[in-house]
Design an enzyme around this catalytic site. Structure first.
Site, PDB file in Angstrom:
ATOM      1  CD  GLU A   3      50.609  40.176  52.609  1.00 42.29           C
ATOM      2  OE1 GLU A   3      50.405  39.562  51.550  1.00 42.29           O
ATOM      3  OE2 GLU A   3      49.724  40.378  53.460  1.00 42.29           O
TER       4      GLU A   3
ATOM      5  CG  ASN B 272      40.929  41.866  47.958  1.00 38.30           C
ATOM      6  OD1 ASN B 272      40.366  40.777  48.080  1.00 38.30           O
ATOM      7  ND2 ASN B 272      41.925  42.239  48.751  1.00 38.30           N
TER       8      ASN B 272
ATOM      9  NE  ARG C 173      44.110  34.506  44.686  1.00 37.56           N
ATOM     10  CZ  ARG C 173      44.243  35.136  45.847  1.00 37.56           C
ATOM     11  NH1 ARG C 173      43.208  35.667  46.450  1.00 37.56           N
ATOM     12  NH2 ARG C 173      45.414  35.235  46.423  1.00 37.56           N
TER      13      ARG C 173
ATOM     14  CD  GLU D 120      47.734  33.505  44.546  1.00 40.40           C
ATOM     15  OE1 GLU D 120      46.678  33.086  44.028  1.00 40.40           O
ATOM     16  OE2 GLU D 120      47.757  34.388  45.423  1.00 40.40           O
TER      17      GLU D 120
ATOM     18  CG  ASP E 197      48.150  34.980  53.350  1.00 42.90           C
ATOM     19  OD1 ASP E 197      48.574  34.959  52.191  1.00 42.90           O
ATOM     20  OD2 ASP E 197      47.692  35.999  53.893  1.00 42.90           O
TER      21      ASP E 197
ATOM     22  CD  GLU F 155      41.990  37.672  53.028  1.00 43.79           C
ATOM     23  OE1 GLU F 155      42.239  38.397  52.061  1.00 43.79           O
ATOM     24  OE2 GLU F 155      42.839  37.303  53.858  1.00 43.79           O
TER      25      GLU F 155
HETATM   26  O1  GCW Z   1      48.143  37.716  51.761  1.00 40.93           O
HETATM   27  C1  GCW Z   1      46.847  38.164  52.027  1.00 40.93           C
HETATM   28  C2  GCW Z   1      46.943  39.639  51.949  1.00 40.93           C
HETATM   29  C3  GCW Z   1      45.760  40.317  51.310  1.00 40.93           C
HETATM   30  C4  GCW Z   1      45.431  39.586  50.025  1.00 40.93           C
HETATM   31  C5  GCW Z   1      45.056  38.158  50.364  1.00 40.93           C
HETATM   32  C6  GCW Z   1      44.799  37.315  49.125  1.00 40.93           C
HETATM   33  C7  GCW Z   1      44.655  40.498  47.958  1.00 40.93           C
HETATM   34  O2  GCW Z   1      47.191  40.171  53.216  1.00 40.93           O
HETATM   35  O3  GCW Z   1      46.121  41.643  51.075  1.00 40.93           O
HETATM   36  O4  GCW Z   1      44.410  40.216  49.306  1.00 40.93           O
HETATM   37  O5  GCW Z   1      46.104  37.537  51.045  1.00 40.93           O
HETATM   38  O6  GCW Z   1      45.705  36.619  48.704  1.00 40.93           O
HETATM   39  O7  GCW Z   1      43.705  37.355  48.615  1.00 40.93           O
END
Ligand code: GCW
Length: 723
Positions: A417, A234, A348, A411, A389, A315
């Site tokens: 997290e 981000n 990505r 990745e 994710d 996002e």
């Molecule tokens: O895992 C999610 C996270 C975001 C992250 C996003 C991503 C950097 O909650 O915080 O942003 O994926 O991988 O882009």
């Protein structure tokens, strides 16, 4: 006079005191030294090694050879508990010689060419031989960085108690780009970072270079990591400005002799935000020129700059789709800008959009597969292990195997997290291995994800593996002392995806905690059970995305407000009939993104692995599982099993008291207590919540939750790190 004397006596005492603080185990075992502790081995081990190690010979004065010499000197002297002399010439039996044929001309008398030719730029070779009629061990490679990797391997042999007699071993990495992704922001915070602030002190750079940067590079080199993306995906366009590029260059200069290249995240709208252009359209000539000039500028500062990592149209991040262009248009434009400098673009595939009325799990595949073959040669598409994710358990991403013409890199998330963040002990190697060992069937049976990633399946010209870093400014680098194991594992697996989770754990434990066989075995057991436990107390049987809003730490299966594809109810779909997301051919049809053999297996409720059941099927509460239990019972038992395993982990750890230094012992002990309480919270919250749909009792014999569902719903966590 008197005062001066007193002053010096005082200073002397102070020095003595600070020295004793420095060498006291309390300070020494704060975790800073990671797996590179080099404390003296047992006396038996030392006696065994002594004849093989009498002197070190590391000719060459380059920055890398200086690092090699220091590492060897520090490692040998530390492990043997006495200084090992470093000399220019081989003068005795038991010399260790490290160098390339160029840096160490004395190696030219051996015929090394044939073997070296097979080792590439980064591989190395360790072997026993005779030079000047003396028995020696040679550590050699084509490049100085290869030698550095070889030295770390040699020291690892000692740290893990292996023989140094008649050595003959070589190794070269299976994956080319082995890269950490830091989600570090320019304000010093780290997105999903649980180990303190960012390591990068942007306001001090480039003038002050924290010695820790070199320690960071050294740790990475010791496990073969050769690249680092310094900034969050981000992204902030500011990092591409002259002022910041000078700071980035300072870091790159420190990392270079360790074989580590620096990469940056490119904010797609940077031409607008910092370039003053009206558009960031990748086909616009002014935009193309802007990026080209920007790339040239970057390479003036950092001649070996690695390239860009890009999160686009995901996002809320800007990207080529804002201009009705494709991911390939965007990636290629950036790729062209860095191509003449030898840079790459890692684009990505983590893309999804809540305005797309389709199962989120399907979106990346739908967007990327049609683009296969359209990317420039210096583009890699970076794909998360699973289609959602980094959830505790996901099936492998259907893109693996489906883009034969586009190098796909994997990745992985090293930062925890979804695994209890800085507070839970979860050894992630089994998780990573689960993905790597999945069979895509892209070219028939035996087409594993590992072979997609190492390029052998589709003959990819470039290969890569990225790990989202768990490193921060905490003294012990990763917050949880066992977070270090996941960093270590990422590096080891990126070098060789075939290593087993258990072997990596054992290595790490021996290097980090103790060589005692019993201790190593117990900690290995504890680590190896921790991943399945983490899945079980959170999201067993293929459930996913049940975490609380925003911080993602605790449970929140009841959340049903806000953007649908960010709510747990979107994913678990519990109702009075059953639970699970129907992704079969009768449902969202996500199964059809897999190759026929896999599709069939996942599509059929009798053949889908039970640990992915609710990922692919909406299942009746009374459905009979293989155990004979109903789904509801099985779900409950899994949740309880998760908590029971944490209890067992706690017991194992307690049995180690006295065998681990007290500082780390107490820290882990306390964290395991937090983990147990939190695992119980996850279990109770989820079981009570799902019970409101199943309307069935918790099987007898299982302890009843001591709090109500309302209690768990009312827990509100504020100021958690990383969010
Ligand atoms: O895992 C999610 C996270 C975001 C992250 C996003 C991503 C950097 O909650 O915080 O942003 O994926 O991988 O882009």
């Amino acid at each position: 006079m008197r005062t001066t004397a007193n002053f010096y006596t005082g200073l002397f005492l102070l020095l003595l005191l600070s020295k004793s603080i420095l060498i006291s185990p309390l300070y020494a075992e704060d975790g800073y030294r990671l797996w590179l502790r080099y404390d003296p081995l047992s006396s038996e081990q030392i006696t065994k090694y002594q004849p093989f190690i009498t002197q070190g010979v590391v000719p060459g004065r380059s920055a890398t050879m200086t690092i090699v010499r220091n590492e060897l000197a520090q490692g040998l002297s530390g492990l043997l508990g006495k200084e090992v002399p470093m000399s220019e010439q081989v003068t005795r039996d038991g010399a260790i010689i490290a160098g390339t044929p160029d840096s160490a001309p004395l190696l030219q008398q051996l015929s090394l060419e044939d073997t070296l030719r097979q080792l590439g730029e980064e591989g190395y070779w360790l072997f026993s031989t005779r030079i000047n009629n003396k028995a020696c061990t040679v550590i050699t490679a084509n490049t100085e960085v290869g030698v550095l990797y070889g030295v770390f391997h040699f020291l690892r042999l000692m740290q893990t108690g292996q023989t140094l007699a008649a050595l003959s071993l070589s190794s070269r990495p299976k994956v080319q780009l082995r890269i950490l992704n830091h989600w570090d922001n320019l304000d010093g915070s780290v997105e999903r970072g649980y180990a303190g602030a960012s390591l990068w002190q942007w306001h001090e750079l480039p003038t002050y270079k924290d010695p820790r940067y070199a320690d960071y590079a050294r740790a990475n080199a010791s496990i073969g990591i050769n690249g680092t993306v310094l900034t969050n995906v981000n992204a902030n366009a500011l990092v591409l400005t002259e002022e910041y590029l000078r700071k980035v260059a300072a870091l790159a200069d420190i990392f270079r002799p360790y074989g580590i290249k620096v990469y940056l995240t490119a904010r797609f709208s940077a031409p607008i935000e910092t370039g003053g252009l009206a558009t960031a359209d990748p086909l616009d000539t002014a935009v193309i020129a802007w990026w080209k000039t920007k790339a040239d500028e970057i390479y003036r500062h950092i001649p070996d700059f690695g390239g860009f990592l890009v999160k686009a149209n995901s996002e809320g991040q800007p990207g080529p789709q804002n201009y009705n262009r494709s991911h390939a248009d965007g990636a290629n434009m950036l790729a062209d800008a860095v191509a003449s400098h030898g840079g790459v673009v890692m684009w990505r595939a983590f893309v999804y959009d809540n305005n797309v009325p389709d199962d989120r799990a399907k979106q990346a595949y739908n967007e990327f597969v049609p683009l296969d073959g359209q990317f420039r040669d210096n583009v890699l598409v970076q794909v998360k292990n699973g289609p959602i994710d980094f959830q505790p358990r996901e099936p492998f991403h259907p893109l693996f195997g489906a883009m034969p013409e586009t190098p796909l890199m994997l990745e992985l998330q090293v930062t925890q997290e979804y695994f209890g963040q800085g507070l839970h002990l979860t050894y992630l190697a089994p998780y990573y291995k689960e993905c790597l060992q999945s069979d895509t069937y892209a070219k028939g049976k035996g087409s594993y994800v590992a072979q997609v990633i190492d390029g052998t399946l589709h003959d990819y010209p470039i290969t890569g593996m990225a790990g989202v870093s768990n490193i921060g400014a905490n003294r012990n680098w990763t917050g949880h002392p066992f977070g270090q194991a996941n960093w270590f594992t990422f590096g080891r697996l990126a070098w060789n995806p075939a290593l087993s989770a258990e072997a990596i754990a054992q290595e790490w434990i021996q290097m980090t905690f103790s060589e005692e066989e019993q201790v190593v075995q117990l900690i290995t057991d504890l680590m190896m059970m921790s991943y399945e436990a983490a899945v079980n107390y959170r999201t067993p049987l293929g459930l996913h995305h049940l975490m609380a809003w925003h911080h993602h730490y605790g449970p929140g299966p009841w959340i049903d407000e806000g953007r649908a594809d960010w709510t747990p109810v979107y994913y678990h779909r519990a109702d009075s009939g059953g639970i699970g997301f129907d992704r079969t051919t009768r449902g969202s049809d996500a199964v059809s993104q897999y190759f026929p053999e896999v599709r069939q297996k996942f599509n059929d409720i009798t053949t889908v692995p039970e640990n992915l059941l609710l990922w692919f099927h909406h299942v009746d509460w009374d459905h009979r599982m293989q155990s004979g239990r109903t789904l509801w019972e099985a779900l409950c038992y899994k949740y309880y099993e998760g908590v029971d395993t944490v209890r067992q982990m706690k017991e194992i750890w307690h049995s180690l008291e006295g065998n681990i230094d007290s500082q780390r012992y107490e820290h882990v002990k306390a964290l395991l207590e937090i983990q147990l309480q939190h695992a119980i919270e996850w279990r109770n919250a989820c079981v009570l919540y799902f019970q409101t749909y199943s309307q069935r009792p918790i099987p007898s014999g299982l302890e009843k939750p001591d709090k109500t569902l309302d209690y768990y719903k009312s827990i509100e966590r504020k100021y958690l790190p990383g969010s």
